[in-house]
Write an enzyme that holds these catalytic residues in place. Structure first.
Site, PDB file in Angstrom:
ATOM      1  N   TYR A 138       0.846  -1.201   0.000  1.00  0.00           N
ATOM      2  CA  TYR A 138       0.000   0.000   0.000  1.00  0.00           C
ATOM      3  C   TYR A 138       0.874   1.242   0.000  1.00  0.00           C
ATOM      4  O   TYR A 138       1.525   1.566   0.994  1.00  0.00           O
ATOM      5  CB  TYR A 138      -0.912  -0.020   1.213  1.00  0.00           C
ATOM      6  CG  TYR A 138      -2.046   0.987   1.197  1.00  0.00           C
ATOM      7  CD1 TYR A 138      -2.308   1.807   0.116  1.00  0.00           C
ATOM      8  CD2 TYR A 138      -2.880   1.111   2.300  1.00  0.00           C
ATOM      9  CE1 TYR A 138      -3.351   2.709   0.104  1.00  0.00           C
ATOM     10  CE2 TYR A 138      -3.937   2.008   2.315  1.00  0.00           C
ATOM     11  CZ  TYR A 138      -4.170   2.806   1.228  1.00  0.00           C
ATOM     12  OH  TYR A 138      -5.214   3.699   1.246  1.00  0.00           O
ATOM     13  N   LYS A 163      -1.285  -1.226  -4.222  1.00  0.00           N
ATOM     14  CA  LYS A 163      -2.430  -0.347  -3.998  1.00  0.00           C
ATOM     15  C   LYS A 163      -1.934   1.085  -3.859  1.00  0.00           C
ATOM     16  O   LYS A 163      -1.067   1.374  -3.022  1.00  0.00           O
ATOM     17  CB  LYS A 163      -3.185  -0.777  -2.737  1.00  0.00           C
ATOM     18  CG  LYS A 163      -4.417   0.070  -2.433  1.00  0.00           C
ATOM     19  CD  LYS A 163      -5.137  -0.436  -1.194  1.00  0.00           C
ATOM     20  CE  LYS A 163      -6.360   0.415  -0.893  1.00  0.00           C
ATOM     21  NZ  LYS A 163      -7.075  -0.014   0.331  1.00  0.00           N
TER      22      LYS A 163
END
Length: 314
Positions: A138, A163
């Site tokens: 992320y 992400k």
């Protein structure tokens, strides 16, 4: 054994962590939230992540939520937990996720420190290699990756996805062109529906949907319109729903979490509005604004699923 070199595709559900007024976790409400997301057709469930107030959970609470989620989902869709922050704690929670039968985890940014590119590589790599579960990296806040760093991470067998929560479209374009076929790409911008029309042409096939906790059918309708090229429907939903809700979201710090709980209360899903510091509840003024928006939304886009979870929709 490593699971699959792929990450969930579609709309990803991030349940909140409902809390009683005394601050204790309301496990019944949590299970209801997960069941609602499943019945609404979400493509994966991500408990104990940002929307679930990961940073305020102790280890026992974390394990309880992961266990409940895996049991409730019962293999219907993938379950990915949240890990991150303190690297030693993240490794422990990765192990808990594996023990409880999760499919993978989302590795969130490290606590406070902004590391070098090699330091960020080691942070994500060490956590990813803790277990054989799938790992999604992320990018956000103090963890912004270079293309070379992502290239190194993509070589790790457990790393299946990237992400983005930063929003640098020049970098996102470079990443998606360079690493297509090596890892999957997910849109992790807060209230990702705002930006999905821009991300999708780059190959971002998934996004984390905050509004799916209370109006999942609208998020689905919007997503399908984007995929099919139905510009008229996408534009209508963007103007009717997404922009009005996002205008409220940006009015308060922490609203990326507390506004979800407010929305759920408004539509009659009993999770309460209690949050843990430093997050604050939505102000009465902004709550009323959201009530007005959602009243209009549900009149235009009704959904019978609510009747199963509440006797009355506000």
């Amino acid at each position: 054994m490593i699971m699959h070199k792929t990450s969930p595709k579609g709309i990803l559900g991030f349940p909140v962590t409902p809390m009683k007024e005394n601050g204790e976790i309301d496990t019944d409400a949590f299970v209801m939230n997960v069941e609602f997301l499943l019945e609404s057709g979400l493509d994966a469930i991500f408990p104990a992540c940002g929307a679930g107030e990961y940073t305020s959970l102790d280890t026992q609470e974390y394990e309880q939520l992961v266990k409940l989620c895996v049991e409730t989902v019962a293999g219907k869709v993938p379950v990915y937990t949240g890990v991150g922050g303190n690297i030693q704690e993240a490794k422990k929670r990765a192990e808990i996720s594996e023990e409880q039968g999760a499919d993978g985890y989302l590795i969130m940014p490290p606590y406070l420190i902004k590391g070098s590119q090699n330091g960020l590589y080691e942070y994500f790599a060490q956590i990813a290699k803790t277990t054989d579960l799938n790992a999604i990296v992320y990018q956000r806040n103090n963890a912004i990756l270079s293309a070379d760093t992502l290239a190194r991470l993509a070589q790790i067998e457990q790393v299946v996805g990237f992400k983005d929560g930063d929003g640098n479209m020049e970098k996102n374009s470079e990443f998606s062109h360079r690493f297509t076929g090596e890892i999957d790409f997910l849109n992790g911008i807060p209230m990702a529906e705002v930006t999905m029309a821009v991300y999708m042409p780059l190959g971002y096939e998934s996004y984390s949907s905050a509004i799916s906790n209370y109006i999942p059918h609208v998020s689905r309708k919007y997503f399908e319109a984007l995929k099919s090229g139905d510009k008229e429907t996408a534009k209508e939903i963007y103007e009717d729903v997404i922009l009005p809700l996002n205008r409220i979201r940006v009015k308060g710090e922490g609203y990326a979490v507390s506004l979800i709980k407010a929305g759920m209360e408004i539509v009659g899903l009993p999770v309460g509005q209690t949050v843990r510091a430093p997050i604050d509840a939505v102000s009465p003024e902004h709550f009323k604004e959201m009530e007005a928006v959602l009243k209009t939304v549900l009149e235009k886009y009704p959904n019978e699923i609510y009747e199963k979870y509440t006797a009355k929709i506000t």
